[in-house]
Motif scaffolding. Structure first.
Motif, PDB file in Angstrom:
ATOM      1  N   GLU A  24       0.817  -1.202  -0.025  1.00  0.00           N
ATOM      2  CA  GLU A  24       0.278   0.052  -0.001  1.00  0.00           C
ATOM      3  C   GLU A  24       0.723   1.306   0.293  1.00  0.00           C
ATOM      4  O   GLU A  24       0.684   1.993  -0.727  1.00  0.00           O
ATOM      5  CB  GLU A  24      -0.963  -0.013   1.145  1.00  0.00           C
ATOM      6  CG  GLU A  24      -2.218   1.022   1.076  1.00  0.00           C
ATOM      7  CD  GLU A  24      -2.957   0.768   2.410  1.00  0.00           C
ATOM      8  OE1 GLU A  24      -4.161   1.713   2.159  1.00  0.00           O
ATOM      9  OE2 GLU A  24      -2.593   0.244   3.446  1.00  0.00           O
ATOM     10  N   GLU A  27       2.074   1.788  -3.462  1.00  0.00           N
ATOM     11  CA  GLU A  27       1.042   2.200  -4.503  1.00  0.00           C
ATOM     12  C   GLU A  27       0.750   3.624  -4.232  1.00  0.00           C
ATOM     13  O   GLU A  27       0.381   4.471  -5.152  1.00  0.00           O
ATOM     14  CB  GLU A  27      -0.237   1.319  -4.246  1.00  0.00           C
ATOM     15  CG  GLU A  27      -0.136   0.011  -4.728  1.00  0.00           C
ATOM     16  CD  GLU A  27      -1.286  -0.941  -4.609  1.00  0.00           C
ATOM     17  OE1 GLU A  27      -1.351  -1.859  -5.460  1.00  0.00           O
ATOM     18  OE2 GLU A  27      -1.996  -0.994  -3.556  1.00  0.00           O
ATOM     19  N   ASN A  28       0.777   4.093  -2.867  1.00  0.00           N
ATOM     20  CA  ASN A  28       0.620   5.494  -2.895  1.00  0.00           C
ATOM     21  C   ASN A  28       1.867   6.682  -2.807  1.00  0.00           C
ATOM     22  O   ASN A  28       1.518   7.751  -2.842  1.00  0.00           O
ATOM     23  CB  ASN A  28       0.123   5.857  -1.104  1.00  0.00           C
ATOM     24  CG  ASN A  28      -1.331   4.919  -0.907  1.00  0.00           C
ATOM     25  OD1 ASN A  28      -2.133   4.869  -1.681  1.00  0.00           O
ATOM     26  ND2 ASN A  28      -1.198   4.517   0.448  1.00  0.00           N
ATOM     27  N   ARG A  75      -5.221  -7.131  -3.223  1.00  0.00           N
ATOM     28  CA  ARG A  75      -4.510  -5.896  -3.336  1.00  0.00           C
ATOM     29  C   ARG A  75      -3.477  -6.245  -4.265  1.00  0.00           C
ATOM     30  O   ARG A  75      -3.228  -5.500  -5.241  1.00  0.00           O
ATOM     31  CB  ARG A  75      -3.549  -5.832  -2.006  1.00  0.00           C
ATOM     32  CG  ARG A  75      -4.420  -5.406  -0.949  1.00  0.00           C
ATOM     33  CD  ARG A  75      -4.574  -3.671  -0.925  1.00  0.00           C
ATOM     34  NE  ARG A  75      -5.069  -3.284  -0.021  1.00  0.00           N
ATOM     35  CZ  ARG A  75      -5.165  -2.059   0.213  1.00  0.00           C
ATOM     36  NH1 ARG A  75      -4.620  -0.906  -0.585  1.00  0.00           N
ATOM     37  NH2 ARG A  75      -5.805  -1.492   1.469  1.00  0.00           N
ATOM     38  N   SER A  79      -3.781  -4.461  -8.293  1.00  0.00           N
ATOM     39  CA  SER A  79      -2.823  -3.381  -8.210  1.00  0.00           C
ATOM     40  C   SER A  79      -2.485  -2.554  -9.522  1.00  0.00           C
ATOM     41  O   SER A  79      -2.555  -3.222 -10.500  1.00  0.00           O
ATOM     42  CB  SER A  79      -1.603  -3.921  -7.691  1.00  0.00           C
ATOM     43  OG  SER A  79      -0.386  -2.982  -7.629  1.00  0.00           O
ATOM     44  N   ASN A  80      -2.590  -1.217  -9.273  1.00  0.00           N
ATOM     45  CA  ASN A  80      -2.101  -0.390 -10.407  1.00  0.00           C
ATOM     46  C   ASN A  80      -0.573  -0.634 -10.808  1.00  0.00           C
ATOM     47  O   ASN A  80      -0.243  -0.014 -11.939  1.00  0.00           O
ATOM     48  CB  ASN A  80      -2.475   1.077 -10.239  1.00  0.00           C
ATOM     49  CG  ASN A  80      -3.867   1.150 -10.395  1.00  0.00           C
ATOM     50  OD1 ASN A  80      -4.696   0.682 -11.172  1.00  0.00           O
ATOM     51  ND2 ASN A  80      -4.368   2.133  -9.623  1.00  0.00           N
ATOM     52  N   LEU A  81       0.192  -1.079 -10.046  1.00  0.00           N
ATOM     53  CA  LEU A  81       1.534  -1.232 -10.422  1.00  0.00           C
ATOM     54  C   LEU A  81       1.792  -2.330 -11.331  1.00  0.00           C
ATOM     55  O   LEU A  81       1.064  -3.396 -11.409  1.00  0.00           O
ATOM     56  CB  LEU A  81       2.486  -1.467  -8.991  1.00  0.00           C
ATOM     57  CG  LEU A  81       2.317  -0.618  -7.792  1.00  0.00           C
ATOM     58  CD1 LEU A  81       2.959  -1.110  -6.524  1.00  0.00           C
ATOM     59  CD2 LEU A  81       3.084   0.610  -8.161  1.00  0.00           C
ATOM     60  N   GLN A 193      -3.206   0.614 -17.011  1.00  0.00           N
ATOM     61  CA  GLN A 193      -3.928   0.301 -15.687  1.00  0.00           C
ATOM     62  C   GLN A 193      -5.305  -0.102 -16.042  1.00  0.00           C
ATOM     63  O   GLN A 193      -5.839  -0.817 -15.506  1.00  0.00           O
ATOM     64  CB  GLN A 193      -3.805   1.625 -14.866  1.00  0.00           C
ATOM     65  CG  GLN A 193      -2.465   1.876 -14.285  1.00  0.00           C
ATOM     66  CD  GLN A 193      -2.377   2.952 -13.481  1.00  0.00           C
ATOM     67  OE1 GLN A 193      -3.023   3.902 -13.341  1.00  0.00           O
ATOM     68  NE2 GLN A 193      -1.186   3.145 -12.756  1.00  0.00           N
TER      69      GLN A 193
END
Length: 243
Positions: A24, A27-28, A75, A79-81, A193
């Motif tokens: 997290e 991601e932030n 998660r 995930s956008n990663l 994404q």
């Protein structure tokens, strides 16, 4: 991110909690666009779920543990990663599930390393969202056989059925994963994404709609005397091997 929960990177409740918090944070932080997942433990990527969390505990603990497993998958899967698995060791069960959530999987060419969802060999059943993730990767027929038989695939076979995307010499796993990462990050971020979300939303929604019921099913299943005896017997065999 290097898994470091010796000796076999089992997915304990503490590991799951710390991993999700770390992911997290990445991601932030807009400075991070991708993550390579790998192991710091020799010859093991991750041995999967921590059976001691599922054995001899109370129903409340089983529920807490399973919610943490669900959260890990959600998660990672959404995930956008860019996530690349650098599989540098054995990768059964929950370890395989983590690898399957990644966008790309690179595996070391070592016949001692295997990958697969082998839950039936332990007397337990892979949940529907484990199954969905595998089907999305290798197709229905391969997944059906693999899940029923609890198959663990050596690298060449894993590549043949599509469980991993590339097999390389052990000393090239990390460099290959980074090379793949560069290719994926060259794609415009927003388009990649949105496409990832489009491809994965239905599978993730399947769990999100049934999340509470899935926890209840897990607690009911793992609390059975027959399952507890099976898990205890398996843990006993593991201890004897270590001894």
């Amino acid at each position: 991110m290097r898994f470091k929960n010796p000796p076999v990177n089992s997915l304990s409740l503490q590991f799951l909690t710390e991993f999700v918090i770390s992911l997290e944070k990445l991601e932030n932080d807009k400075g991070f666009r991708g993550v390579v997942l790998t192991s710091d433990c020799p010859s093991v990527f991750s041995a999967g779920l921590d059976l001691t969390e599922m054995c001899g505990r109370n129903p409340a603990h089983y529920a807490e543990y399973w919610k943490a497993v669900q959260e890990l998958w959600l998660r990672l899967y959404l995930s956008n990663l860019v996530l690349v698995a650098a599989i540098n060791g054995a990768c059964p069960a929950g370890g395989c599930l983590m690898a399957l959530t990644c966008d790309y999987r690179v595996m070391a060419d070592n016949p001692k390393y295997t990958i697969g969802l082998n839950e039936t060999q332990l007397g337990i059943v892979a949940p529907f969202w484990f199954k969905d993730t595998l089907v999305n990767t290798v197709g229905h027929r391969v997944a059906e056989q693999a899940l029923q038989l609890g198959l663990l695939f050596p690298p060449a076979e894993a590549l043949r059925v599509g469980l991993v995307d590339r097999v390389v010499p052990e000393d090239q796993v990390q460099s290959t994963a980074l090379s793949v990462m560069a290719q994926w990050m060259a794609i415009p971020e927003h388009a990649r994404q949105l496409t990832k979300r489009l491809m994965r939303k239905a599978t993730a929604d399947h769990l999100l709609r049934q999340r509470d019921a899935d926890v209840q099913n897990f607690v009911s299943f793992v609390s059975r005397d027959s399952i507890q005896k099976s898990l205890q017997a398996y843990l006993k065999r593991l201890r004897q091997k270590k001894g």
